[in-house]
Scaffold this active site. Structure first.
Site, mmCIF file in Angstrom:
data_model
loop_
_atom_site.group_PDB
_atom_site.id
_atom_site.type_symbol
_atom_site.label_atom_id
_atom_site.label_comp_id
_atom_site.label_asym_id
_atom_site.label_seq_id
_atom_site.Cartn_x
_atom_site.Cartn_y
_atom_site.Cartn_z
ATOM 1 C CE1 TYR A 193 -9.031 -8.894 8.260
ATOM 2 C CE2 TYR A 193 -8.405 -7.060 6.573
ATOM 3 C CZ TYR A 193 -8.353 -8.568 6.965
ATOM 4 O OH TYR A 193 -7.922 -9.414 6.291
ATOM 5 C CE LYS A 229 -6.892 -2.463 -8.654
ATOM 6 N NZ LYS A 229 -6.162 -2.803 -9.739
ATOM 7 C CG ASP A 275 -3.401 -5.063 -10.037
ATOM 8 O OD1 ASP A 275 -2.894 -4.288 -9.378
ATOM 9 O OD2 ASP A 275 -3.929 -5.038 -11.071
ATOM 10 C CG ASP A 315 -4.978 -11.385 5.868
ATOM 11 O OD1 ASP A 315 -4.188 -12.247 6.059
ATOM 12 O OD2 ASP A 315 -6.227 -11.592 5.938
ATOM 13 C CG ASP A 364 -1.870 -15.988 3.575
ATOM 14 O OD1 ASP A 364 -1.615 -15.453 4.664
ATOM 15 O OD2 ASP A 364 -2.901 -16.890 3.470
#
Ligand code: ATP
Length: 374
Positions: free
Chosen positions: A144, A214, A247, A271, A275
């Site tokens: 972003y 990651k 993951d 983000d 959720d």
């Protein structure tokens, strides 16, 4: 387990000592945003919270009148605010996304705090036992604010660019730039360190910080993020530090979220993971959040503008009420923050639930039930 906003974020360090009341700008934004912010303002009023609330015009009706949803007068109010209570944004072209972008990027609210705590009488939709974790998400960089272009442009700018296997870019397509800097990684790691220490001191958390990356694929960018986080977190030897790939972190958030205490990660991963972790609280309509900067912070539910139910009076106001409780804690009134959070829990326990939680109450009925407990 009880909802405890004082375990969710750090109080503001910069506010003037009681000489003036903190100035709060409240903005509904789009869709259900105005419904849930009205509910929260009615509860703040019932609490007699010592804040000055201003509600400047913005959004769709201001667009119709002035041709912009984000007039200069609103920008000036945001620049003067000590805290901002925000409803929700519709990310489409007609929405108020520019306002939220200004709050995030121009006001530099760099630490996105997203707690996921088990709520009594609201079943988690994840595995595991009682959970009280906080995701500390870097909010100003990573993927972003969407730096993208055509691959042909990138090939022209960086003709020698190769991947780990030595392959060049494909000829056609699009790219997105992911940015990680030492400075931004350092300040988010410091926030996570201070929060984990505070939680441990308050008997809320175990003093564990999990760094999520990651790095096995993004060796340079996530390698930098991890190294800086490890360096900063090592400054507090009482903390227990670990690292998990994103993951695996997502799997654990579903299977055994109680393993986490404070999680620190980059923008996109935070983000997505938040959720997932909201399911600990019974879903997105329950999950609060804060965006904290050096000078100002904003508070908003994790959910979006929910156009499918907007205007029907059935939106669950809990996430915004809990975000308002975080705001009171941030402003130094953790006593009021705890009271508001406890009133929300009690109201839910007494069955005041909107349809998303299997109940039949309206937004106003839930707000009324909360106010009657303040
Ligand atoms: P965005 O792109 O802004 O995140 P979205 O449509 O993907 O928007 P939401 O607006 O959060 O996501 O809505 C997802 C689903 O959750 C919808 O079915 C919506 O009705 C529901 N929902 C979201 N917030 C609430 C709430 N406060 N109360 C009840 N239902 C909600």
């Amino acid at each position: 387990m009880s909802l405890s906003p004082s375990g969710w974020l750090l109080p503001a360090g910069h506010l003037p000592a009681s000489a003036r009341r903190p100035r709060v700008v409240a903005l509904g934004g789009d869709g259900i945003g105005s419904e849930v912010v009205s509910a929260a303002l009615s509860c703040l009023e019932a609490l007699d919270a010592p804040i000055d609330v201003v509600t400047p015009p913005h959004g769709p009706e201001t667009r119709a009148r002035l041709g912009t949803p984000f007039p200069d007068a609103l920008r000036e109010e945001l620049d003067r605010a000590d805290a901002i209570l925000f409803g929700a944004v519709d990310t489409g072209p007609e929405g108020s996304a520019d306002i939220l972008r200004y709050i995030r990027f121009s006001l530099d609210t760099y630490a996105n705090i997203r707690p996921a705590t088990s709520v009594p009488h609201v079943p988690a939709r994840t595995g595991g036992g009682a959970t009280d974790l906080v995701i500390v998400r870097e909010l100003t960089e990573g993927m972003y604010p969407g730096r993208e272009g055509d691959l042909s442009e990138l090939a022209r700018l960086a003709p020698g660019l190769e991947d780990h296997l030595g392959y060049r870019l494909p000829g056609e397509g699009a790219f997105a730039l992911r940015v990680v800097t030492e400075a931004a990684s350092r300040r988010i790691a410091r926030y996570a360190r201070a929060l984990a220490s505070q939680r441990k001191a308050n008997g809320v958390g175990r003093g564990r910080v999990t760094i999520v990356t990651k790095e096995n694929v993004l060796r340079r960018s996530d390698g930098l993020f991890r190294a800086i986080c490890e360096q900063e977190l090592a400054a507090d030897p009482a903390l227990d530090i670990d690292h998990v790939y994103v993951d695996e972190a997502a799997r654990r958030m579903v299977a055994c979220p109680e393993q986490f205490d404070v999680v620190v990660t980059t923008n996109l991963f935070g983000d997505v993971l938040s959720d997932v972790s909201s399911e600990v609280m019974g879903g997105m309509p329950m999950a609060p959040s804060a965006g904290v900067g050096e000078r100002v912070a904003y508070f908003e539910a994790c959910h979006g503008s929910a156009p499918d139910i907007a205007g029907r009076g059935v939106a669950n106001p809990a996430a915004t009420l809990l975000s308002a409780a975080m705001m009171l804690t941030y402003l130094g009134r953790d006593d009021l923050g705890e009271r508001l959070a406890a009133a929300v829990t009690d109201a839910l326990a007494a069955g005041n639930k909107t349809p998303d939680l299997g109940g039949r109450a309206s937004t106003d009925e839930v707000a009324r039930a909360v106010r009657s407990r303040l």
